[in-house]
Design an enzyme around this catalytic site. Structure first.
Site, short mmCIF file in Angstrom:
data_model
loop_
_atom_site.label_atom_id
_atom_site.label_comp_id
_atom_site.label_asym_id
_atom_site.label_seq_id
_atom_site.Cartn_x
_atom_site.Cartn_y
_atom_site.Cartn_z
N SER A 10 -0.07 3.13 1.82
CA SER A 10 0.29 3.60 0.49
C SER A 10 -0.35 4.96 0.26
CB SER A 10 -0.21 2.62 -0.56
OG SER A 10 -0.26 3.27 -1.81
N HIS A 35 4.63 3.97 2.18
CA HIS A 35 4.78 3.29 0.89
C HIS A 35 4.47 4.30 -0.22
CE1 HIS A 35 4.85 -0.27 -1.74
NE2 HIS A 35 3.80 0.25 -2.36
N ASP A 37 4.20 4.94 -4.15
CA ASP A 37 4.00 4.26 -5.43
C ASP A 37 4.35 5.18 -6.60
OD1 ASP A 37 2.93 1.60 -4.84
OD2 ASP A 37 1.28 2.70 -3.89
N MET A 39 4.44 5.47 -10.60
CA MET A 39 3.90 4.88 -11.84
C MET A 39 4.18 5.81 -13.00
SD MET A 39 0.24 3.57 -10.47
CE MET A 39 0.05 2.71 -8.90
N HIS A 68 8.19 2.20 -4.25
CA HIS A 68 7.82 1.07 -5.12
C HIS A 68 7.80 1.59 -6.55
CE1 HIS A 68 4.30 -1.84 -6.36
NE2 HIS A 68 5.40 -2.03 -7.07
N MET A 70 7.20 1.44 -10.26
CA MET A 70 6.49 0.75 -11.35
C MET A 70 6.83 1.56 -12.60
SD MET A 70 3.00 0.06 -9.20
CE MET A 70 3.46 1.28 -7.97
N MET A 139 3.09 -8.90 -5.09
CA MET A 139 1.89 -8.16 -5.49
C MET A 139 0.68 -9.07 -5.39
SD MET A 139 2.84 -5.08 -6.17
CE MET A 139 1.21 -4.49 -6.66
N GLY A 144 -0.87 -0.82 -10.66
CA GLY A 144 -1.38 0.29 -11.45
C GLY A 144 -2.45 1.11 -10.74
N GLY A 146 -5.03 1.61 -6.99
CA GLY A 146 -5.45 1.26 -5.64
C GLY A 146 -6.86 0.70 -5.69
N GLY A 147 -7.29 0.15 -4.58
CA GLY A 147 -8.68 -0.26 -4.43
C GLY A 147 -9.08 -1.53 -5.15
N ASP A 177 1.35 -6.34 -1.20
CA ASP A 177 0.79 -5.07 -1.69
C ASP A 177 -0.41 -5.33 -2.58
OD1 ASP A 177 0.36 -2.51 -2.67
OD2 ASP A 177 2.34 -2.30 -3.59
N GLY A 178 -1.57 -4.82 -2.13
CA GLY A 178 -2.77 -4.87 -2.94
C GLY A 178 -3.93 -5.57 -2.26
N GLY A 179 -4.98 -4.83 -1.99
CA GLY A 179 -6.18 -5.42 -1.42
C GLY A 179 -6.06 -5.88 0.02
N SER A 200 -6.17 2.02 0.15
CA SER A 200 -7.58 2.38 0.34
C SER A 200 -8.11 1.95 1.71
CB SER A 200 -8.43 1.77 -0.78
OG SER A 200 -8.18 0.39 -0.91
C1 DX5 Z 1 -0.86 -0.78 -6.75
C2 DX5 Z 1 0.04 -0.17 -5.70
C3 DX5 Z 1 -0.44 -0.31 -4.33
C4 DX5 Z 1 -1.78 0.33 -4.04
C5 DX5 Z 1 -2.48 -0.56 -3.08
O1 DX5 Z 1 -0.18 -0.81 -7.95
O2 DX5 Z 1 1.34 -0.73 -5.77
O3 DX5 Z 1 0.53 0.11 -3.39
O4 DX5 Z 1 -1.70 1.61 -3.50
O5 DX5 Z 1 -3.74 -0.06 -2.88
P1 DX5 Z 1 -4.84 -0.86 -2.07
O6 DX5 Z 1 -4.30 -1.09 -0.70
O7 DX5 Z 1 -6.01 0.07 -2.09
O8 DX5 Z 1 -5.09 -2.14 -2.81
ZN ZN Z 2 2.79 -0.31 -4.14
#
Ligand code: DX5
Ligand code: ZN
Length: 225
Positions: A10, A35, A37, A39, A68, A70, A139, A144, A146-147, A177-179, A200
């Site tokens: 991402s 990927h 993102d 927002m 993606h 959002m 998700m 919203g 990263g990290g 997606d996420g963590g 991240s």
């Molecule tokens: C969060 C995004 C993710 C984000 C993931 O809303 O959709 O794509 O970048 O970041 P990590 O991998 O750091 O959780």
């Molecule tokens: Zn994403």
């Protein structure tokens, strides 16, 4: 059966001051997909980039660009991303008044279509649209930022989503997606995911290739290879 795994860094966690270089570097390091993102400070409490930036990175790579969204509303921006070179466009069902229509719109624009389910959004949203889906994105954080920390409940949701996809007999990618990190990617794969977004965990390391290779080796181990 051996599943094909895809790593989708991402760019949310990339250095935006050197975004082109970051995309080139992460693809050279073994990324399968970029990927992207989007927002809007309305559907989610953060603001990132739009079609102009997608268009700017498009010539830098052959890798699919996985947009993606959002954003709310969804439909107006879909043709702009298709024109900007997106390969996959996914959106959150809560952000569209007419989910079936939005999926059709994305495909009419020549892109693959995906539905994104937040941690509290039920899988029932898939029930009547599986035939119009190329991708389901689960998700594992609230969208919203990263990290954030992986929400463990996503594993159960992935298992259920995988069994719905298998039952449909269709070739639908199951993305998470996420963590996602080196130390949990194997477990996430075992739950049924085949496409792994990681922001991240990749961009906050100095050696992208080593991180992606470590992820792939965890993925192979999860398949007992
Ligand atoms: C969060 C995004 C993710 C984000 C993931 O809303 O959709 O794509 O970048 O970041 P990590 O991998 O750091 O959780
Ligand atoms: Zn994403």
């Amino acid at each position: 059966m051996l599943r094909t795994f895809r790593i989708a860094p991402s760019i949310l966690s990339a250095d935006f001051a050197r975004l082109g270089e970051e995309v080139t570097r992460v693809v050279a390091a073994g990324a399968d997909i970029i990927h992207f993102d989007v927002m809007d400070n309305h559907y989610v409490p953060n603001l990132t980039v739009g079609p102009m930036v997608c268009k700017a990175i498009r010539p830098l790579t052959q890798a699919p660009i996985d947009v993606h969204l959002m954003v709310k509303p969804v439909d107006r921006i879909v043709p702009d991303f298709a024109a900007a070179g997106a390969d996959i466009i996914s959106f959150h069902p809560e952000a569209s008044e007419h989910v079936d229509r939005t999926l059709g719109l994305i495909r009419d624009q020549g892109c693959k279509a995906g539905l994104v389910l937040n941690p509290a959004t039920p899988l029932a949203y898939l029930d009547h649209v599986l035939d119009k889906l190329d991708l389901v994105l689960i998700m594992s954080v609230n969208p919203g930022f990263g990290g954030q920390q992986f929400i463990a409940h996503a594993l159960e949701k992935l298992r259920e989503a995988r069994s719905r996809i298998e039952a449909s007999g269709r070739e639908i990618w199951l993305e998470v997606d996420g963590g996602v990190k080196v130390d949990n990617i194997g477990e996430i794969a075992a739950a049924g995911a085949d496409t792994f977004v990681a922001g991240s965990a990749i961009f906050n390391t100095s050696d992208y290739a080593a991180t992606i290779a470590a992820m792939r080796s965890e993925l192979s181990r999860s398949q007992g290879a």
